[in-house]
Design an enzyme around this catalytic site. Structure first.
Site, PDB file in Angstrom:
ATOM      1  N   GLU A 164       0.876  -1.169   0.000  1.00  0.00           N
ATOM      2  CA  GLU A 164       0.000   0.000   0.000  1.00  0.00           C
ATOM      3  C   GLU A 164       0.916   1.223   0.000  1.00  0.00           C
ATOM      4  O   GLU A 164       1.832   1.293   0.816  1.00  0.00           O
ATOM      5  CB  GLU A 164      -0.880   0.033   1.253  1.00  0.00           C
ATOM      6  N   ARG A 202       5.597 -12.965   9.308  1.00  0.00           N
ATOM      7  CA  ARG A 202       6.340 -11.754   8.977  1.00  0.00           C
ATOM      8  C   ARG A 202       7.652 -11.703   9.759  1.00  0.00           C
ATOM      9  O   ARG A 202       7.833 -12.385  10.759  1.00  0.00           O
ATOM     10  CB  ARG A 202       5.505 -10.527   9.313  1.00  0.00           C
ATOM     11  N   LYS A 213       4.497   0.209  10.219  1.00  0.00           N
ATOM     12  CA  LYS A 213       4.552   1.489   9.509  1.00  0.00           C
ATOM     13  C   LYS A 213       4.049   2.617  10.404  1.00  0.00           C
ATOM     14  O   LYS A 213       4.541   3.738  10.333  1.00  0.00           O
ATOM     15  CB  LYS A 213       3.688   1.408   8.241  1.00  0.00           C
TER      16      LYS A 213
END
Length: 556
Positions: A35, A259, A269
């Site tokens: 994104e 992850r 983020k």
RNA sequence: UGCCCGAUAGUAUAAUGGUAGUACGACAGAUUUUGGUUCUGUUUGUCUAGGUUCGAAUCCUGGUCGGGCAACCA
């Protein structure tokens, strides 16, 4: 012959199995779907290496698809940085695509769902919907709008698209099962109203699809064969599959892996953005940041990051990788490629009392001892007065101290053996000068002195030394898992950046090339900062050298 | 206490019913004009209780522990 066949990770096994059974005719197409609302970090690098690596290994391709369904947070600046980082890492995507390219198609899918009686427009507020979803142990209840007619839903959805309603007035929801134990199947939201400017479609739309109604469908439109994402999307998979089935579109499959987590840093983020916005770091590419751009500015190489991503492996178990492994990977790479140079970061003066005052010599040093031929050599001026590292002299040395102290001898790298005879202190008791005599016949390369010394130290000739700024970086956080702290910012390491305004370097280092790594002998690997100029050179320390003496000297 | 995912040396990751291996780390030694590099060696592990089996890290059941899920974020 030993069978050195490398074992496969679970995704490679799945792909091999699919190729073997002829699924999709053996075709492999993956995608990397960021994104564009932030900069890529080392965790994304794991995903990039995984997705591109999988495709490369099995003769397939990888698309770059920007998942841009939320116009409020997304910006072109991020698109550019993401593309730049991927290329820098050494990967090339087959097609550059945007979920926003599919807004028309997605709208059509929504209409199809409504026509099948599988979606409805809900006028409830966000709070009402949340409340009506029930809890994990309690099933949800329908809102008063769940049983609208197909015609009404069609009309209302069209009106939503046409901007007849303000933000939040209505949403489109799938009609699945309000009692499903999987919360994601309790009539999930498909579309919401946002009168917002989109970085690509401008003001064409005021309704935007939710992640769940965009991601899987985009995979399907592109005919992605293996849609690889992280573990938190596991509960979304039934919805992913349900939509593909109801829409009767290409059956992409989703697979999930754990992850990357690195200790002594944060990876979300949101948290990284906070560090930037609240000025704990200079920017997204601050060399202390785990971002790709930060690592690049710090001096990490693409190869070292790729290597790291391959070494950490891929599995479904939660993990926290030791940053030590990342450091190992960059040292491994730089040891083979970095040219050696001398720099003194914390200087004291060494005076060679028996060296003629007006004399000087030009010595030579190989650029890279790890390579046959040394990749050439550079000139190093030598004179009577030298800068040496403060820590390389001790008035009263401990056992096994192989450096300078009264009566001890060391070799000056690429030069002569010297013996310490005296030293000078200032009124505060700090050593300011070390006085030595040198052994003329011990010159590097033509040593006939027969003297063996245990230690070799680096130095820079005082009259020839150039001054530069050097920045030493340390871990950004003092605790292994800062994210576990309710207020992670309290665990920030106040000493993560140390600026040395006046470090002395050998003259040749003025020829340093941006983007190249240099080993300051015995000190570590350094690279030119992006803000460095010929007038004001600035070096960033990428990583220190392994220092077994530091460990040894701290014992007992 | 609903559903889902997971559990192998300090950290990761293999072993796919048949000798628990590899990397990083740690420790010891050799080499070294970087206390770097390189080389050699050592150390440390299958969450738990049952079951199936000639044989279980692997299959089954219960438990424990860790993580995820109830955003008009992705």
């Amino acid at each position: 012959m030993v069978n050195e066949e490398k074992s496969l990770n679970f995704l490679e096994e799945i792909v091999e199995e699919d190729i073997h059974t002829g699924k999709h005719g053996g075709r492999v197409l993956t995608r990397f779907p960021p994104e564009p609302n932030g900069y890529l970090h080392i965790g994304h690098a794991k995903s990039i290496v995984l997705n591109f690596g999988l495709a490369q290994k099995y003769g397939g391709k990888t698309n770059l698809r920007f998942d841009d369904t939320n116009p409020v947070t997304e910006e072109t600046e991020y698109v550019e940085s993401i593309k730049n980082d991927i290329k820098w890492l050494g990967f090339q995507w087959a097609e550059e695509l945007y979920t926003s390219d599919y807004f028309d198609t997605l709208y059509g899918y929504a209409v199809k769902l409504i026509e099948k009686g599988l979606a409805y427009v809900d006028d409830s507020t966000s709070e009402e919907i949340a409340a009506s979803k029930g809890t994990p142990t309690e099933s949800g209840k329908p809102t008063p709008y769940r049983d609208r007619s197909t015609e009404e839903n069609l009309r209302l959805f069209e009106a939503m698209r046409d901007g007849k309603y303000p933000d939040g007035a209505k949403v489109l929801r799938a009609k699945i099962d309000l009692a499903n134990p999987n919360m994601h199947l309790r009539d999930p939201l498909l579309y919401r109203i946002k009168h917002a400017h989109h970085h690509r479609t401008g003001n064409n739309w005021c309704i935007y699809p939710m992640y769940d109604f965009a991601h899987g469908q985009s995979d399907s439109i592109e005919q992605i064969t293996h849609s690889v994402c992280t573990l938190e999307f596991v509960p979304h998979r039934p919805l992913y599959d349900w939509l593909i089935e109801q829409l009767e579109i290409f059956p992409s499959r989703q697979y999930e892996f754990a992850r990357l987590n690195l200790n002594y840093t944060v990876m979300s983020k949101r948290k990284l953005l906070q560090l930037v916005n609240e000025r704990y770091v200079e920017s997204w590419d601050d060399p202390r940041m785990p971002t790709i751009s930060g690592l690049r500015r710090r001096g990490y190489t693409p190869a070292s990051i790729r290597n790291f991503c391959e070494r950490i492996g891929v599995a479904k178990r939660e993990n926290i990788i030791d940053v030590g492994l990342l450091e190992f990977c960059i040292r491994e790479d730089l040891n083979k490629t970095a040219w050696r140079r001398m720099a003194v970061l914390d200087p004291i003066k060494l005076i060679i009392t028996n060296y003629p005052e007006d004399n000087q010599e030009i010595l030579v040093g190989e650029n890279n001892p790890e390579v046959e031929g040394g990749e050439g050599e550079r000139d190093i001026p030598f004179s009577r007065e030298l800068w040496i590292e403060r820590e390389d002299f001790m008035e009263i040395p401990p056992k096994k101290f192989f450096r300078l102290a009264p009566g001890l001898m060391v070799r000056l790298k690429h030069a002569y053996i010297v013996k310490c005879e005296d030293f000078v202190k200032d009124t505060a008791g700090n050593v300011t000068e070390v006085h030595c005599v040198y052994i003329p016949e011990s010159k590097s390369g033509e040593d006939t002195s027969g003297i063996k010394v245990k230690g070799t130290i680096h130095w820079v000739s005082v009259p020839h030394a150039k001054t530069v700024e050097v920045r030493l970086y340390d871990r950004l956080f003092n605790v292994e898992n800062p994210a576990a702290d309710e207020n992670f910012k309290t665990t920030i390491n106040p000493d993560s950046l140390q600026i040395i305004e006046n470090a002395y370097i050998e003259p040749d280092l003025l020829n340093a090339v941006p983007g190249k790594g240099y080993q300051f002998i015995r000190k570590g690997y350094f690279t030119l900062d992006t803000k460095s100029t010929p007038e004001n050179p600035v070096f960033n320390r990428t990583v220190t050298l392994r220092d077994t003496w530091a460990k040894e000297s701290q014992k007992d």
